[in-house]
Scaffold this motif. Structure first.
Motif, mmCIF file in Angstrom:
data_model
loop_
_atom_site.group_PDB
_atom_site.id
_atom_site.type_symbol
_atom_site.label_atom_id
_atom_site.label_comp_id
_atom_site.label_asym_id
_atom_site.label_seq_id
_atom_site.Cartn_x
_atom_site.Cartn_y
_atom_site.Cartn_z
ATOM 1 N N HIS A 3 0.715 -1.133 -0.214
ATOM 2 C CA HIS A 3 -0.027 0.070 -0.099
ATOM 3 C C HIS A 3 0.891 1.207 -0.091
ATOM 4 O O HIS A 3 0.473 2.227 -0.581
ATOM 5 N N ALA A 4 1.870 1.102 0.632
ATOM 6 C CA ALA A 4 3.013 2.374 0.949
ATOM 7 C C ALA A 4 3.592 2.789 -0.541
ATOM 8 O O ALA A 4 3.532 3.780 -1.108
ATOM 9 N N ARG A 5 3.838 1.605 -1.274
ATOM 10 C CA ARG A 5 4.413 1.600 -2.762
ATOM 11 C C ARG A 5 3.483 2.226 -3.708
ATOM 12 O O ARG A 5 3.461 3.124 -4.466
ATOM 13 N N LEU A 6 2.182 1.759 -3.575
ATOM 14 C CA LEU A 6 1.058 2.006 -4.399
ATOM 15 C C LEU A 6 1.055 3.596 -4.097
ATOM 16 O O LEU A 6 0.239 4.356 -5.034
ATOM 17 N N ALA A 7 1.052 3.986 -2.979
ATOM 18 C CA ALA A 7 0.647 5.231 -2.770
ATOM 19 C C ALA A 7 1.568 6.389 -3.194
ATOM 20 O O ALA A 7 1.314 7.218 -3.665
ATOM 21 N N ALA A 8 2.611 5.981 -3.101
ATOM 22 C CA ALA A 8 4.069 6.575 -3.757
ATOM 23 C C ALA A 8 3.791 6.599 -5.306
ATOM 24 O O ALA A 8 3.789 7.768 -6.014
ATOM 25 N N VAL A 9 3.473 5.553 -5.849
ATOM 26 C CA VAL A 9 3.245 5.475 -7.482
ATOM 27 C C VAL A 9 1.969 6.367 -7.804
ATOM 28 O O VAL A 9 2.015 7.098 -8.908
ATOM 29 N N PHE A 10 0.839 6.318 -6.973
ATOM 30 C CA PHE A 10 -0.405 7.359 -7.273
ATOM 31 C C PHE A 10 0.003 8.601 -7.167
ATOM 32 O O PHE A 10 -0.569 9.388 -7.986
ATOM 33 N N GLY A 11 0.880 8.830 -6.241
ATOM 34 C CA GLY A 11 1.131 10.171 -5.984
ATOM 35 C C GLY A 11 1.930 10.796 -7.091
ATOM 36 O O GLY A 11 1.679 11.981 -7.482
ATOM 37 N N VAL A 12 3.222 10.091 -7.697
ATOM 38 C CA VAL A 12 3.728 10.579 -8.720
ATOM 39 C C VAL A 12 2.921 10.745 -9.908
ATOM 40 O O VAL A 12 2.881 11.759 -10.649
ATOM 41 N N ILE A 13 1.853 9.728 -10.193
ATOM 42 C CA ILE A 13 1.027 9.953 -11.247
ATOM 43 C C ILE A 13 0.164 10.892 -11.361
ATOM 44 O O ILE A 13 -0.043 11.766 -12.224
ATOM 45 N N GLY A 14 -0.245 11.369 -9.852
ATOM 46 C CA GLY A 14 -1.220 12.485 -9.799
ATOM 47 C C GLY A 14 -0.509 13.737 -10.065
ATOM 48 O O GLY A 14 -1.288 14.739 -10.492
ATOM 49 N N ILE A 15 0.800 13.937 -10.091
ATOM 50 C CA ILE A 15 1.405 15.184 -10.044
ATOM 51 C C ILE A 15 1.500 15.340 -11.779
ATOM 52 O O ILE A 15 1.260 16.491 -12.143
ATOM 53 N N PHE A 16 1.675 14.501 -12.325
ATOM 54 C CA PHE A 16 1.974 14.496 -13.990
ATOM 55 C C PHE A 16 0.533 14.665 -14.669
ATOM 56 O O PHE A 16 0.662 14.886 -15.851
ATOM 57 N N SER A 17 -0.479 13.820 -14.326
ATOM 58 C CA SER A 17 -1.612 13.674 -14.974
ATOM 59 C C SER A 17 -2.785 13.347 -13.940
ATOM 60 O O SER A 17 -2.722 12.628 -13.130
ATOM 61 N N LEU A 18 -3.880 14.037 -14.204
ATOM 62 C CA LEU A 18 -5.177 13.666 -13.438
ATOM 63 C C LEU A 18 -5.150 13.606 -11.942
ATOM 64 O O LEU A 18 -5.420 12.870 -11.359
ATOM 65 N N GLY A 19 -4.481 14.546 -11.143
ATOM 66 C CA GLY A 19 -4.384 14.812 -9.939
ATOM 67 C C GLY A 19 -5.730 14.658 -8.997
ATOM 68 O O GLY A 19 -5.636 14.145 -8.052
ATOM 69 N N VAL A 20 -6.783 15.006 -9.541
ATOM 70 C CA VAL A 20 -7.942 14.842 -8.976
ATOM 71 C C VAL A 20 -8.514 13.417 -8.992
ATOM 72 O O VAL A 20 -9.306 13.096 -7.810
ATOM 73 N N VAL A 21 -7.848 12.496 -9.806
ATOM 74 C CA VAL A 21 -8.198 11.112 -9.293
ATOM 75 C C VAL A 21 -7.097 10.452 -8.629
ATOM 76 O O VAL A 21 -7.324 9.625 -7.656
ATOM 77 N N PHE A 22 -5.877 10.379 -9.134
ATOM 78 C CA PHE A 22 -4.980 9.913 -8.500
ATOM 79 C C PHE A 22 -4.337 10.465 -7.181
ATOM 80 O O PHE A 22 -4.016 9.626 -6.162
ATOM 81 N N GLY A 23 -4.628 11.804 -6.841
ATOM 82 C CA GLY A 23 -4.435 12.227 -5.456
ATOM 83 C C GLY A 23 -5.110 11.556 -4.406
ATOM 84 O O GLY A 23 -4.471 11.072 -3.526
ATOM 85 N N PRO A 24 -6.415 11.568 -4.604
ATOM 86 C CA PRO A 24 -7.179 10.819 -3.535
ATOM 87 C C PRO A 24 -6.888 9.110 -3.328
ATOM 88 O O PRO A 24 -6.828 8.840 -2.173
ATOM 89 N N LEU A 25 -6.511 8.672 -4.323
ATOM 90 C CA LEU A 25 -6.135 7.260 -4.465
ATOM 91 C C LEU A 25 -4.684 7.124 -3.492
ATOM 92 O O LEU A 25 -4.762 6.347 -2.998
#
Length: 86
Positions: A3-25
């Motif tokens: 879960h920690a790894r997924l949180a970091a991956v989703f956070g990085v993806i959220g910075i570069f695209s669709l932060g409104v989706v990947f940020g909360p994830l």
């Protein structure tokens, strides 16, 4: 740990695209990781940064549209001259 790894991956993806989706994830995955006793502060921070950047992008886009509309509204109106002859 996953879960920690997924949180970091989703956070990085959220910075570069669709932060409104990947940020909360990212934030949700970080909370799950913390529930299991694994620190996931970077995923939570990256998630909030992604959300913030998305909000800034939306505000910039709205300001751009308003500026464009103001420029169009202030253009001089010159009607086309009447056509005479063929």
């Amino acid at each position: 740990m996953r879960h920690a790894r997924l949180a970091a991956v989703f956070g990085v993806i959220g910075i570069f695209s669709l932060g409104v989706v990947f940020g909360p994830l990212a934030i949700m995955q970080a909370k799950k990781a913390e529930g299991f006793g694994v620190a996931a502060q970077e995923g939570k921070i990256l998630g909030w940064v992604g959300i913030g950047l998305f909000i800034l992008w939306v505000l910039f886009f709205i300001a751009y549209i308003v500026l464009f509309a103001a420029i169009i509204a202030n253009l001089p109106h010159t009607p086309y001259p009447a056509r005479t002859g063929p």
